[in-house]
Design a protein around this motif. Structure first.
Motif, mmCIF file in Angstrom:
data_model
loop_
_atom_site.group_PDB
_atom_site.id
_atom_site.type_symbol
_atom_site.label_atom_id
_atom_site.label_comp_id
_atom_site.label_asym_id
_atom_site.label_seq_id
_atom_site.Cartn_x
_atom_site.Cartn_y
_atom_site.Cartn_z
ATOM 1 N N LYS A 26 9.809 -41.283 -21.162
ATOM 2 C CA LYS A 26 10.024 -40.803 -22.628
ATOM 3 C C LYS A 26 11.240 -39.869 -22.418
ATOM 4 C CE LYS A 26 5.759 -39.200 -23.103
ATOM 5 N NZ LYS A 26 4.567 -38.528 -23.523
ATOM 6 N N VAL A 27 12.151 -40.180 -23.446
ATOM 7 C CA VAL A 27 13.532 -39.421 -23.360
ATOM 8 C C VAL A 27 13.680 -38.665 -24.484
ATOM 9 C CG1 VAL A 27 15.901 -39.710 -23.167
ATOM 10 C CG2 VAL A 27 14.603 -41.088 -21.878
ATOM 11 N N SER A 28 14.007 -37.352 -24.563
ATOM 12 C CA SER A 28 14.281 -36.752 -25.610
ATOM 13 C C SER A 28 15.712 -36.201 -25.534
ATOM 14 C CB SER A 28 13.438 -35.337 -25.821
ATOM 15 O OG SER A 28 12.204 -35.708 -26.473
ATOM 16 N N PRO A 118 8.660 -35.051 -23.546
ATOM 17 C CA PRO A 118 9.306 -36.088 -22.804
ATOM 18 C C PRO A 118 9.234 -35.951 -21.349
ATOM 19 C CG PRO A 118 10.768 -34.072 -23.259
ATOM 20 C CD PRO A 118 9.088 -33.612 -24.110
ATOM 21 N N ASP A 119 9.582 -36.997 -20.736
ATOM 22 C CA ASP A 119 9.725 -36.991 -19.183
ATOM 23 C C ASP A 119 11.107 -36.625 -18.977
ATOM 24 O OD1 ASP A 119 6.965 -38.103 -18.781
ATOM 25 O OD2 ASP A 119 7.663 -39.814 -19.543
ATOM 26 N N LEU A 166 9.493 -24.434 -21.159
ATOM 27 C CA LEU A 166 8.694 -25.128 -22.294
ATOM 28 C C LEU A 166 8.275 -26.647 -21.823
ATOM 29 C CD1 LEU A 166 11.234 -24.364 -25.168
ATOM 30 C CD2 LEU A 166 8.652 -23.537 -25.077
ATOM 31 N N TYR A 167 9.055 -27.138 -20.759
ATOM 32 C CA TYR A 167 8.772 -28.483 -20.695
ATOM 33 C C TYR A 167 8.665 -28.756 -18.804
ATOM 34 C CZ TYR A 167 10.468 -29.136 -25.375
ATOM 35 O OH TYR A 167 10.470 -28.859 -26.776
ATOM 36 N N PRO A 168 7.917 -28.218 -18.535
ATOM 37 C CA PRO A 168 7.790 -27.789 -16.834
ATOM 38 C C PRO A 168 7.692 -29.254 -16.168
ATOM 39 C CG PRO A 168 5.830 -27.175 -17.896
ATOM 40 C CD PRO A 168 6.600 -27.395 -18.845
ATOM 41 N N GLU A 169 7.315 -30.336 -16.736
ATOM 42 C CA GLU A 169 7.218 -31.642 -16.145
ATOM 43 C C GLU A 169 8.317 -32.530 -16.230
ATOM 44 O OE1 GLU A 169 4.602 -32.346 -14.135
ATOM 45 O OE2 GLU A 169 3.913 -30.209 -15.014
ATOM 46 N N ALA A 170 9.241 -32.128 -17.290
ATOM 47 C CA ALA A 170 10.519 -32.940 -17.563
ATOM 48 C C ALA A 170 11.754 -32.730 -16.579
ATOM 49 C CB ALA A 170 10.875 -32.477 -19.023
#
Length: 230
Positions: A26-28, A118-119, A166-170
């Motif tokens: 998933k892309v942001s 997102p990823d 905020l998005y540690p897995e991205a």
């Protein structure tokens, strides 16, 4: 029965592993006009430069279809899924906009909270900070005040620091436009090094009215894919 249950468990585990291995990333996108297209941004009230009705702003650009944008190409050609495109035409990273107006309502550091789950995150900004002559400021990696965020360097530091938390897995990529001021270009490179964020420095992007043409969009897609989609 026990043997059949064990066999079923193994098959389900294998299926899960197979599904995860081939799940769409998933892309942001957190961007400005270069990443807009009418009907494809979120929130929908974000101002768009590219639009299906007129193409590039006032038909001064040959991009006429969303499929021609750099991000749509990238997602389609690499089997990704669009999570969220939070792009806003004319937006600066920091809170200082054109004519020194307050752009905190549209700044990257304001919109960064709305990227979904997102990823992969692509940041594509700095162009309007450069064009508007936003104050450059000093490198500052902590303890930001509200006033600090009206300057580019502190704001970009705050942006990367916040996105990582905020998005540690991205996986985060920064895209640096070609033909920006030397200060903005070098600042993004230095700050990306500090935060260990991959910085993709664009070159030879064809533009019409300062914005990527169809050929320019294709070039951006290819340059980004060569780094992020290996």
């Amino acid at each position: 029965m026990k043997r059949n249950f064990c066999l079923l468990s193994v098959l389900l585990l294998s299926l899960c592993l197979y599904t995860n291995a081939f799940a769409q990333k998933k892309v942001s996108i957190l961007g400005d006009s270069y990443s807009t297209y009418g009907g494809y941004v979120s929130p929908s009230v974000n101002i768009c430069w590219y639009d299906a009705e007129v193409g590039g702003k006032n038909a001064q650009n040959d991009v006429r279809h969303v499929e021609e944008t750099w991000w749509y190409r990238l997602i389609k050609e690499n089997g990704y899924q669009l999570e969220r495109n939070n792009s806003f035409s004319g937006a600066t990273v920091c809170c200082t906009g054109y004519d020194k107006n307050d752009y905190s309502d549209r700044a990257f550091i304001t919109r960064m909270y709305n990227l979904g789950c997102p990823d992969v995150i692509f940041i594509f900004g700095g162009t309007n900070d450069s064009w508007a002559g936003a104050p450059i400021g000093e490198y500052q990696y902590s303890d930001w005040s509200k006033e600090d965020l009206y300057q580019f360097r502190p704001a970009f530091c705050f942006l990367l620091d916040s996105l990582i938390k905020l998005y540690p897995e991205a996986t985060i990529y920064n895209i640096t436009n070609s033909e920006l001021s030397a200060e903005v270009t070098s600042s993004m490179a230095e700050i990306c090094r500090h935060y260990n964020v991959q910085n993709i420095l664009l070159h030879d992007v064809e533009k019409q009215s300062g914005h990527p043409s169809v050929a320019g969009m294709k070039s951006i897609c290819e340059q980004v894919a060569s780094v992020a989609c290996k």
